[in-house]
Design a protein around this motif. Sequence first.
Motif, PDB file in Angstrom:
ATOM      1  N   ILE A 150      -6.677   2.948  -5.717  1.00  0.00           N
ATOM      2  CA  ILE A 150      -7.357   1.707  -6.110  1.00  0.00           C
ATOM      3  C   ILE A 150      -8.404   1.396  -5.053  1.00  0.00           C
ATOM      4  CG2 ILE A 150      -7.073  -0.752  -6.606  1.00  0.00           C
ATOM      5  CD1 ILE A 150      -4.139  -0.126  -7.339  1.00  0.00           C
ATOM      6  N   GLY A 151      -9.646   1.215  -5.485  1.00  0.00           N
ATOM      7  CA  GLY A 151     -10.744   0.955  -4.563  1.00  0.00           C
ATOM      8  C   GLY A 151     -10.734  -0.451  -3.991  1.00  0.00           C
ATOM      9  N   ALA A 152     -11.533  -0.636  -2.957  1.00  0.00           N
ATOM     10  CA  ALA A 152     -11.637  -1.925  -2.260  1.00  0.00           C
ATOM     11  C   ALA A 152     -12.108  -3.033  -3.194  1.00  0.00           C
ATOM     12  CB  ALA A 152     -12.605  -1.790  -1.083  1.00  0.00           C
TER      13      ALA A 152
ATOM     14  N   ILE B  58      -9.065   4.413  -9.679  1.00  0.00           N
ATOM     15  CA  ILE B  58      -9.754   3.181 -10.044  1.00  0.00           C
ATOM     16  C   ILE B  58     -10.719   2.830  -8.923  1.00  0.00           C
ATOM     17  CG2 ILE B  58      -9.446   0.742 -10.588  1.00  0.00           C
ATOM     18  CD1 ILE B  58      -6.540   1.654 -11.525  1.00  0.00           C
ATOM     19  N   GLY B  59     -11.977   2.630  -9.260  1.00  0.00           N
ATOM     20  CA  GLY B  59     -13.020   2.384  -8.271  1.00  0.00           C
ATOM     21  C   GLY B  59     -12.926   1.021  -7.613  1.00  0.00           C
ATOM     22  N   GLY B  60     -13.938   0.722  -6.810  1.00  0.00           N
ATOM     23  CA  GLY B  60     -13.985  -0.532  -6.079  1.00  0.00           C
ATOM     24  C   GLY B  60     -14.707  -1.627  -6.845  1.00  0.00           C
ATOM     25  N   GLY B  61     -14.382  -2.868  -6.493  1.00  0.00           N
ATOM     26  CA  GLY B  61     -15.069  -4.021  -7.056  1.00  0.00           C
ATOM     27  C   GLY B  61     -14.754  -4.304  -8.508  1.00  0.00           C
ATOM     28  N   CYS B  62     -13.664  -3.747  -9.036  1.00  0.00           N
ATOM     29  CA  CYS B  62     -13.296  -3.959 -10.439  1.00  0.00           C
ATOM     30  C   CYS B  62     -12.494  -5.251 -10.591  1.00  0.00           C
ATOM     31  CB  CYS B  62     -12.463  -2.791 -10.960  1.00  0.00           C
ATOM     32  SG  CYS B  62     -13.300  -1.206 -10.938  1.00  0.00           S
ATOM     33  N   ALA B  63     -12.571  -5.835 -11.801  1.00  0.00           N
ATOM     34  CA  ALA B  63     -11.781  -7.021 -12.121  1.00  0.00           C
ATOM     35  C   ALA B  63     -11.106  -6.785 -13.467  1.00  0.00           C
ATOM     36  CB  ALA B  63     -12.660  -8.259 -12.173  1.00  0.00           C
TER      37      ALA B  63
ATOM     38  N   VAL C 282      -7.085   9.789 -15.609  1.00  0.00           N
ATOM     39  CA  VAL C 282      -7.888   8.630 -15.978  1.00  0.00           C
ATOM     40  C   VAL C 282      -8.697   8.248 -14.748  1.00  0.00           C
ATOM     41  CG1 VAL C 282      -7.852   6.190 -16.657  1.00  0.00           C
ATOM     42  CG2 VAL C 282      -6.241   7.800 -17.706  1.00  0.00           C
ATOM     43  N   VAL C 283     -10.020   8.127 -14.931  1.00  0.00           N
ATOM     44  CA  VAL C 283     -10.922   7.752 -13.846  1.00  0.00           C
ATOM     45  C   VAL C 283     -11.719   6.539 -14.287  1.00  0.00           C
ATOM     46  CG1 VAL C 283     -12.863   8.474 -12.404  1.00  0.00           C
ATOM     47  CG2 VAL C 283     -11.125  10.152 -13.068  1.00  0.00           C
ATOM     48  N   ILE C 284     -11.611   5.469 -13.530  1.00  0.00           N
ATOM     49  CA  ILE C 284     -12.352   4.241 -13.815  1.00  0.00           C
ATOM     50  C   ILE C 284     -13.324   4.028 -12.664  1.00  0.00           C
ATOM     51  CG2 ILE C 284     -12.156   1.742 -14.151  1.00  0.00           C
ATOM     52  CD1 ILE C 284      -9.354   2.309 -15.360  1.00  0.00           C
ATOM     53  N   GLY C 285     -14.603   3.845 -12.985  1.00  0.00           N
ATOM     54  CA  GLY C 285     -15.647   3.726 -11.977  1.00  0.00           C
ATOM     55  C   GLY C 285     -15.627   2.404 -11.231  1.00  0.00           C
ATOM     56  N   ASP C 286     -16.691   2.145 -10.497  1.00  0.00           N
ATOM     57  CA  ASP C 286     -16.841   0.919  -9.715  1.00  0.00           C
ATOM     58  C   ASP C 286     -17.337  -0.229 -10.592  1.00  0.00           C
ATOM     59  OD1 ASP C 286     -16.158   2.304  -7.361  1.00  0.00           O
ATOM     60  OD2 ASP C 286     -18.255   2.828  -6.963  1.00  0.00           O
ATOM     61  N   ASN C 287     -16.943  -1.444 -10.206  1.00  0.00           N
ATOM     62  CA  ASN C 287     -17.444  -2.680 -10.832  1.00  0.00           C
ATOM     63  C   ASN C 287     -17.220  -2.730 -12.337  1.00  0.00           C
ATOM     64  OD1 ASN C 287     -18.544  -3.740  -8.312  1.00  0.00           O
ATOM     65  ND2 ASN C 287     -19.988  -2.042  -8.506  1.00  0.00           N
ATOM     66  N   VAL C 288     -16.085  -2.208 -12.773  1.00  0.00           N
ATOM     67  CA  VAL C 288     -15.688  -2.294 -14.180  1.00  0.00           C
ATOM     68  C   VAL C 288     -14.969  -3.626 -14.386  1.00  0.00           C
ATOM     69  CG1 VAL C 288     -14.178  -1.297 -15.946  1.00  0.00           C
ATOM     70  CG2 VAL C 288     -15.602   0.191 -14.513  1.00  0.00           C
ATOM     71  N   LEU C 289     -15.252  -4.266 -15.509  1.00  0.00           N
ATOM     72  CA  LEU C 289     -14.674  -5.565 -15.846  1.00  0.00           C
ATOM     73  C   LEU C 289     -13.927  -5.430 -17.161  1.00  0.00           C
ATOM     74  CD1 LEU C 289     -14.517  -8.685 -15.385  1.00  0.00           C
ATOM     75  CD2 LEU C 289     -16.681  -8.828 -16.646  1.00  0.00           C
ATOM     76  N   THR C 290     -12.698  -5.928 -17.213  1.00  0.00           N
ATOM     77  CA  THR C 290     -11.971  -5.961 -18.483  1.00  0.00           C
ATOM     78  C   THR C 290     -11.496  -7.385 -18.751  1.00  0.00           C
ATOM     79  OG1 THR C 290      -9.688  -5.602 -17.715  1.00  0.00           O
ATOM     80  CG2 THR C 290     -11.079  -3.635 -18.030  1.00  0.00           C
ATOM     81  N   ALA C 291     -11.370  -7.683 -20.034  1.00  0.00           N
ATOM     82  CA  ALA C 291     -10.764  -8.941 -20.453  1.00  0.00           C
ATOM     83  C   ALA C 291      -9.249  -8.754 -20.471  1.00  0.00           C
ATOM     84  CB  ALA C 291     -11.305  -9.327 -21.831  1.00  0.00           C
ATOM     85  N   ASN C 292      -8.552  -9.635 -21.154  1.00  0.00           N
ATOM     86  CA  ASN C 292      -7.092  -9.569 -21.234  1.00  0.00           C
ATOM     87  C   ASN C 292      -6.649  -8.543 -22.277  1.00  0.00           C
ATOM     88  OD1 ASN C 292      -7.109 -11.689 -19.417  1.00  0.00           O
ATOM     89  ND2 ASN C 292      -6.990 -13.228 -21.025  1.00  0.00           N
TER      90      ASN C 292
ATOM     91  N   GLY D  95       0.792  -1.228   0.000  1.00  0.00           N
ATOM     92  CA  GLY D  95       0.000   0.000   0.000  1.00  0.00           C
ATOM     93  C   GLY D  95       0.819   1.270   0.000  1.00  0.00           C
ATOM     94  N   TRP D  96       2.010   1.233   0.574  1.00  0.00           N
ATOM     95  CA  TRP D  96       2.872   2.419   0.632  1.00  0.00           C
ATOM     96  C   TRP D  96       3.296   2.903  -0.755  1.00  0.00           C
ATOM     97  CZ3 TRP D  96       7.708   2.006  -1.485  1.00  0.00           C
ATOM     98  CH2 TRP D  96       8.181   0.703  -1.694  1.00  0.00           C
ATOM     99  N   LYS D  97       3.182   2.050  -1.767  1.00  0.00           N
ATOM    100  CA  LYS D  97       3.575   2.421  -3.122  1.00  0.00           C
ATOM    101  C   LYS D  97       2.530   3.300  -3.805  1.00  0.00           C
ATOM    102  CE  LYS D  97       5.812  -2.057  -3.798  1.00  0.00           C
ATOM    103  NZ  LYS D  97       5.732  -3.325  -4.525  1.00  0.00           N
ATOM    104  N   PHE D  98       1.327   3.381  -3.232  1.00  0.00           N
ATOM    105  CA  PHE D  98       0.192   4.048  -3.861  1.00  0.00           C
ATOM    106  C   PHE D  98      -0.307   5.199  -3.008  1.00  0.00           C
ATOM    107  CE2 PHE D  98       0.302  -0.365  -5.143  1.00  0.00           C
ATOM    108  CZ  PHE D  98       0.107  -0.300  -6.514  1.00  0.00           C
ATOM    109  N   GLN D  99      -1.136   6.053  -3.616  1.00  0.00           N
ATOM    110  CA  GLN D  99      -1.811   7.089  -2.835  1.00  0.00           C
ATOM    111  C   GLN D  99      -2.792   6.442  -1.868  1.00  0.00           C
ATOM    112  OE1 GLN D  99      -4.558   9.812  -4.908  1.00  0.00           O
ATOM    113  NE2 GLN D  99      -3.450  11.467  -3.891  1.00  0.00           N
ATOM    114  N   ASN D 100      -3.533   5.455  -2.366  1.00  0.00           N
ATOM    115  CA  ASN D 100      -4.474   4.727  -1.513  1.00  0.00           C
ATOM    116  C   ASN D 100      -4.810   3.388  -2.158  1.00  0.00           C
ATOM    117  OD1 ASN D 100      -6.216   4.509   0.783  1.00  0.00           O
ATOM    118  ND2 ASN D 100      -7.933   4.800  -0.609  1.00  0.00           N
ATOM    119  N   VAL D 101      -4.905   2.359  -1.326  1.00  0.00           N
ATOM    120  CA  VAL D 101      -5.320   1.029  -1.770  1.00  0.00           C
ATOM    121  C   VAL D 101      -6.401   0.546  -0.824  1.00  0.00           C
ATOM    122  CG1 VAL D 101      -4.619  -1.374  -2.124  1.00  0.00           C
ATOM    123  CG2 VAL D 101      -3.069   0.468  -2.740  1.00  0.00           C
TER     124      VAL D 101
END
Length: 195
Positions: free
Chosen positions: A48-50, A74-79, A92-102, A22-28
């Motif tokens: 990075i969100g929870a 980056i929001g919470g609950g993302c995969a 760059v702002v990524i919301g909650d529960n965003v899903l990406t493939a490879n 966590g020390w590497k980031f603003q917040n994890v």
Amino acid sequence: MSALLTRLFSKLYRICFAFFHGWKFQNVGVGAALFRPYRVDGGKEITIGAQTVFQRGTWLYCCGVDGRKAALSIGGGCAFGYNNHITAVGQVVIGDNVLTANNVYISDNLHDYEDVSIPIMHQRVRFKREVKIGDGSWIGENACVIGARVGKNCVIGANAVVTSDIPDYSVAVGVPATVIKQFDPQSKKWIALKA
């Protein structure tokens, strides 16, 4: 037994990630993790969100250019799938529960290429436009989002290249990506758009 051990290791790793890294980031957030190997540049400007998880091969880059401060949120609950690359030289702002493939690429910048006497890799990196990915969206395999906004609950098809905004509740495919379906709130159905 192997699958059970893998799940246990994954759960333990997610519990410990914020404590050890966590020390590497603003917040994890709690339960967030990047699985090794990964690369992070400019972590102090990344949140990075929870419960957000990045599979192996992730590269998060957040470093300003031309005196601009960079931020990656980056929001919470993302995969995020394997080998995702997210880069911010502005925002760059990524919301909650965003899903990406490879192999997904999300970026707010481009390399200049105008001076043909200089290799492109030695030309300046230029901020294009703030990127926002709305809550609940799904970005398919090998897709790119470059200097554009993707609305809430959108589907971005595999291999799409998004360079202009995609409205909420849309399905977009192709190069450049175009909207082929949208959700109609009156009929409560997804409607195919005419070409």
